[in-house]
Design a protein around this motif. Structure first.
Motif, mmCIF file in Angstrom:
data_model
loop_
_atom_site.group_PDB
_atom_site.id
_atom_site.type_symbol
_atom_site.label_atom_id
_atom_site.label_comp_id
_atom_site.label_asym_id
_atom_site.label_seq_id
_atom_site.Cartn_x
_atom_site.Cartn_y
_atom_site.Cartn_z
ATOM 1 N N VAL A 1 -3.043 -13.946 24.325
ATOM 2 C CA VAL A 1 -2.152 -14.905 24.951
ATOM 3 C C VAL A 1 -0.990 -14.195 25.669
ATOM 4 C CG1 VAL A 1 -0.650 -15.323 22.958
ATOM 5 C CG2 VAL A 1 -1.055 -17.142 24.615
ATOM 6 N N LEU A 2 -0.664 -12.958 25.304
ATOM 7 C CA LEU A 2 0.363 -12.205 26.018
ATOM 8 C C LEU A 2 -0.176 -10.859 26.485
ATOM 9 C CD1 LEU A 2 3.621 -13.136 24.104
ATOM 10 C CD2 LEU A 2 2.903 -13.841 26.373
ATOM 11 N N SER A 3 0.001 -9.796 25.694
ATOM 12 C CA SER A 3 -0.336 -8.446 26.155
ATOM 13 C C SER A 3 -1.451 -7.819 25.337
ATOM 14 C CB SER A 3 0.891 -7.541 26.053
ATOM 15 O OG SER A 3 1.929 -8.056 26.846
ATOM 16 N N GLY A 4 -2.309 -7.059 26.015
ATOM 17 C CA GLY A 4 -3.359 -6.335 25.321
ATOM 18 C C GLY A 4 -2.796 -5.186 24.496
ATOM 19 N N PHE A 5 -2.046 -4.298 25.153
ATOM 20 C CA PHE A 5 -1.402 -3.164 24.485
ATOM 21 C C PHE A 5 0.102 -3.260 24.751
ATOM 22 C CE2 PHE A 5 -5.695 -1.840 25.403
ATOM 23 C CZ PHE A 5 -6.081 -1.140 24.267
ATOM 24 N N TRP A 6 0.901 -3.282 23.703
ATOM 25 C CA TRP A 6 2.350 -3.384 23.844
ATOM 26 C C TRP A 6 2.980 -2.142 23.232
ATOM 27 C CZ3 TRP A 6 5.673 -7.747 21.172
ATOM 28 C CH2 TRP A 6 7.005 -7.559 21.495
ATOM 29 N N PHE A 7 3.527 -1.308 24.084
ATOM 30 C CA PHE A 7 4.236 -0.110 23.629
ATOM 31 C C PHE A 7 5.713 -0.427 23.523
ATOM 32 C CE2 PHE A 7 0.384 1.726 25.276
ATOM 33 C CZ PHE A 7 0.139 2.776 24.423
ATOM 34 N N GLU A 8 6.224 -0.451 22.314
ATOM 35 C CA GLU A 8 7.649 -0.639 22.078
ATOM 36 C C GLU A 8 8.173 0.719 21.626
ATOM 37 O OE1 GLU A 8 10.642 -3.478 19.537
ATOM 38 O OE2 GLU A 8 8.522 -3.902 19.533
ATOM 39 N N GLU A 9 8.727 1.465 22.560
ATOM 40 C CA GLU A 9 9.034 2.878 22.318
ATOM 41 C C GLU A 9 10.532 3.147 22.195
ATOM 42 O OE1 GLU A 9 6.745 5.803 24.484
ATOM 43 O OE2 GLU A 9 5.853 4.139 25.575
ATOM 44 N N PRO A 10 11.075 3.028 20.998
ATOM 45 C CA PRO A 10 12.490 3.355 20.848
ATOM 46 C C PRO A 10 12.769 4.847 21.001
ATOM 47 C CG PRO A 10 11.512 2.853 18.724
ATOM 48 C CD PRO A 10 10.461 2.581 19.768
ATOM 49 N N LYS A 11 11.778 5.688 20.725
ATOM 50 C CA LYS A 11 11.985 7.142 20.756
ATOM 51 C C LYS A 11 11.702 7.770 22.107
ATOM 52 C CE LYS A 11 9.626 9.064 17.631
ATOM 53 N NZ LYS A 11 8.827 9.647 16.607
ATOM 54 N N GLN A 12 10.971 7.079 22.973
ATOM 55 C CA GLN A 12 10.580 7.604 24.279
ATOM 56 C C GLN A 12 9.735 8.878 24.190
ATOM 57 O OE1 GLN A 12 11.076 5.864 27.095
ATOM 58 N NE2 GLN A 12 11.944 4.314 25.776
ATOM 59 N N ASP A 13 9.015 9.062 23.087
ATOM 60 C CA ASP A 13 8.103 10.190 22.949
ATOM 61 C C ASP A 13 6.831 9.921 23.750
ATOM 62 O OD1 ASP A 13 9.837 11.426 21.238
ATOM 63 O OD2 ASP A 13 8.699 10.984 19.421
ATOM 64 N N PRO A 14 6.121 10.960 24.147
ATOM 65 C CA PRO A 14 4.846 10.729 24.830
ATOM 66 C C PRO A 14 3.781 10.251 23.835
ATOM 67 C CG PRO A 14 5.201 13.064 24.479
ATOM 68 C CD PRO A 14 6.461 12.368 24.042
ATOM 69 N N VAL A 15 2.821 9.500 24.340
ATOM 70 C CA VAL A 15 1.691 9.077 23.519
ATOM 71 C C VAL A 15 0.829 10.298 23.259
ATOM 72 C CG1 VAL A 15 -0.340 7.595 23.435
ATOM 73 C CG2 VAL A 15 1.748 6.785 24.533
#
Length: 115
Positions: free
Chosen positions: A73-87
Motif C-alpha cells: 500500500v506504500l513502499s516496497g523497500f523503505w530505507f530509514e537511515e539515521p547513520k547514513q552508512d552505505p548499504v
C-alpha cells in the motif's frame, strides 16, 4: 542471521524488518517474497505501521539479495537511515506495483524516473 526463502502474503504493517532499533548488522535477507502488504494498526508504543513497507530497513549494514516487494500500500523497500552508512549489499531485488514508491528513502522518498 539468514532470513531466506520466505513468503509473506496479505499482511498488515511492516513485513520484513531489518533492524527495528537500528543496531542489528550483518543479517542477510535473501530470496524473500512480500506481496500485498497493507496498513497496520499502531498499538501504544509502536512507531509507524500506518506508513508500512514490505521491507523496512533502519540499518543499511545488512545484505539484501533477490527479494521481491509487490503490491504494498506504500513502499516496497523503505530505507530509514539515521547513520547514513552505505548499504552492505542490495542486489537483484525487485519492487513493483507498490502504491507510493518501489524504494523510499526517509524522510523525502525517492521515485526513480520512468525509462
Amino acid at each position: 542471521v539468514m532470513v531466506g526463502n520466505n513468503v509473506a502474503y496479505d499482511t498488515r504493517g511492516h513485513c520484513f524488518i531489518a533492524a527495528e532499533d537500528g543496531y542489528e548488522t550483518d543479517n542477510t535477507f535473501k530470496d524473500n517474497l512480500g506481496a500485498r502488504t497493507k496498513r497496520g494498526v499502531n498499538l501504544p508504543g509502536s512507531s509507524n505501521d500506518l506508513r508500512c513497507s514490505t521491507f523496512w530497513i533502519t540499518n543499511p549494514n545488512n545484505y539484501f539479495i533477490g527479494n521481491v516487494a509487490a503490491g504494498c500500500v506504500l513502499s516496497g523497500f523503505w530505507f530509514e537511515e539515521p547513520k547514513q552508512d552505505p548499504v552492505y549489499l542490495f542486489k537483484d531485488n525487485v519492487a513493483h506495483n507498490n502504491m507510493n514508491a518501489g524504494i523510499n528513502l526517509y524522510p523525502h522518498g525517492y521515485s526513480p524516473p520512468s525509462p
